[in-house]
Design a protein around this motif. Structure first.
Motif, short mmCIF file in Angstrom:
data_model
loop_
_atom_site.label_atom_id
_atom_site.label_comp_id
_atom_site.label_asym_id
_atom_site.label_seq_id
_atom_site.Cartn_x
_atom_site.Cartn_y
_atom_site.Cartn_z
N LEU A 17 0.81 -1.21 0.00
CA LEU A 17 0.00 0.00 0.00
C LEU A 17 0.85 1.26 0.00
O LEU A 17 0.46 2.28 -0.55
CB LEU A 17 -0.92 0.00 1.23
CG LEU A 17 -1.90 -1.17 1.32
CD1 LEU A 17 -2.63 -1.15 2.65
CD2 LEU A 17 -2.88 -1.13 0.18
N ALA A 18 2.03 1.21 0.61
CA ALA A 18 2.89 2.39 0.71
C ALA A 18 3.41 2.84 -0.66
O ALA A 18 3.70 4.01 -0.85
CB ALA A 18 4.04 2.12 1.66
N VAL A 19 3.52 1.92 -1.60
CA VAL A 19 3.98 2.26 -2.95
C VAL A 19 3.08 3.33 -3.56
O VAL A 19 3.54 4.24 -4.24
CB VAL A 19 4.03 1.00 -3.86
CG1 VAL A 19 4.26 1.37 -5.30
CG2 VAL A 19 5.10 0.04 -3.37
N LYS A 20 1.81 3.23 -3.27
CA LYS A 20 0.82 4.14 -3.87
C LYS A 20 0.84 5.55 -3.29
O LYS A 20 0.32 6.47 -3.91
CB LYS A 20 -0.57 3.54 -3.74
CG LYS A 20 -0.70 2.24 -4.50
CD LYS A 20 -2.03 1.58 -4.28
CE LYS A 20 -2.05 0.28 -5.06
NZ LYS A 20 -2.83 -0.73 -4.49
N ALA A 26 9.22 6.55 -5.74
CA ALA A 26 10.52 6.04 -5.31
C ALA A 26 10.44 4.63 -4.74
O ALA A 26 11.46 4.07 -4.38
CB ALA A 26 11.14 6.98 -4.28
N LEU A 27 9.25 4.08 -4.63
CA LEU A 27 9.10 2.69 -4.18
C LEU A 27 8.70 1.84 -5.37
O LEU A 27 7.82 2.20 -6.15
CB LEU A 27 8.03 2.58 -3.10
CG LEU A 27 8.37 3.12 -1.73
CD1 LEU A 27 7.15 3.01 -0.81
CD2 LEU A 27 9.54 2.39 -1.12
N LYS A 28 9.37 0.70 -5.49
CA LYS A 28 9.10 -0.22 -6.60
C LYS A 28 8.84 -1.59 -6.01
O LYS A 28 9.53 -2.03 -5.09
CB LYS A 28 10.31 -0.26 -7.52
CG LYS A 28 10.20 -1.21 -8.66
CD LYS A 28 11.49 -1.20 -9.45
CE LYS A 28 11.51 -2.38 -10.40
NZ LYS A 28 12.81 -2.54 -11.02
N GLN A 29 7.82 -2.26 -6.53
CA GLN A 29 7.51 -3.61 -6.06
C GLN A 29 7.31 -4.52 -7.25
O GLN A 29 6.62 -4.18 -8.21
CB GLN A 29 6.24 -3.61 -5.20
CG GLN A 29 5.93 -4.96 -4.61
CD GLN A 29 4.67 -4.97 -3.77
OE1 GLN A 29 3.76 -4.18 -3.99
NE2 GLN A 29 4.61 -5.87 -2.81
N THR A 30 7.92 -5.70 -7.17
CA THR A 30 7.77 -6.71 -8.20
C THR A 30 6.95 -7.85 -7.61
O THR A 30 7.35 -8.46 -6.61
CB THR A 30 9.14 -7.24 -8.66
OG1 THR A 30 9.92 -6.13 -9.13
CG2 THR A 30 8.99 -8.27 -9.77
N GLY A 31 5.80 -8.11 -8.21
CA GLY A 31 4.92 -9.14 -7.67
C GLY A 31 4.52 -8.81 -6.25
O GLY A 31 4.13 -7.68 -5.96
N GLY A 46 8.86 10.79 3.98
CA GLY A 46 8.38 9.93 5.05
C GLY A 46 6.95 9.44 4.90
O GLY A 46 6.45 8.73 5.76
N ARG A 47 6.28 9.81 3.83
CA ARG A 47 4.89 9.35 3.67
C ARG A 47 4.79 7.83 3.73
O ARG A 47 3.90 7.29 4.36
CB ARG A 47 4.31 9.84 2.35
CG ARG A 47 3.97 11.27 2.34
CD ARG A 47 3.30 11.64 1.05
NE ARG A 47 3.09 13.08 0.98
CZ ARG A 47 2.50 13.68 -0.01
NH1 ARG A 47 2.06 12.97 -1.05
NH2 ARG A 47 2.35 14.98 -0.01
N GLY A 55 4.72 -1.20 9.72
CA GLY A 55 5.96 -0.58 10.16
C GLY A 55 7.22 -1.14 9.52
O GLY A 55 8.31 -1.07 10.11
N ALA A 56 7.11 -1.69 8.31
CA ALA A 56 8.27 -2.30 7.66
C ALA A 56 9.16 -1.27 6.97
O ALA A 56 10.31 -1.56 6.66
CB ALA A 56 7.81 -3.34 6.65
#
Length: 63
Positions: A17-20, A26-31, A46-47, A55-56
């Motif tokens: 959810l934080a990617v959005k 600046a956040l990238k997620q694969t699968g 810090g968003r 809290g990861a």
């Protein structure tokens, strides 16, 4: 200061959810893997840190 993903906390079984909420993508997620922080894009607002429900995502002193 940098933002890092604590993979010991991240469950890595869902779409992050934080990617959005990152305003500069600046956040990238694969699968369903843990997201990675693209440091060259990150403005350290810090968003993502405040938005991650488990809290990861954490601030860490760099350099």
């Amino acid at each position: 200061m940098i933002i890092r993903v604590n993979k010991d906390i991240c469950t890595q079984d869902h779409s992050c959810l934080a990617v959005k909420v990152c305003p500069v993508y600046a956040l990238k997620q694969t699968g369903f893997d843990a997201p990675t922080v693209l440091e060259e894009r990150c403005v350290k607002c810090g968003r993502c840190v405040y938005y991650c429900p488990i809290g990861a995502l954490e601030f860490e002193d760099g350099e």
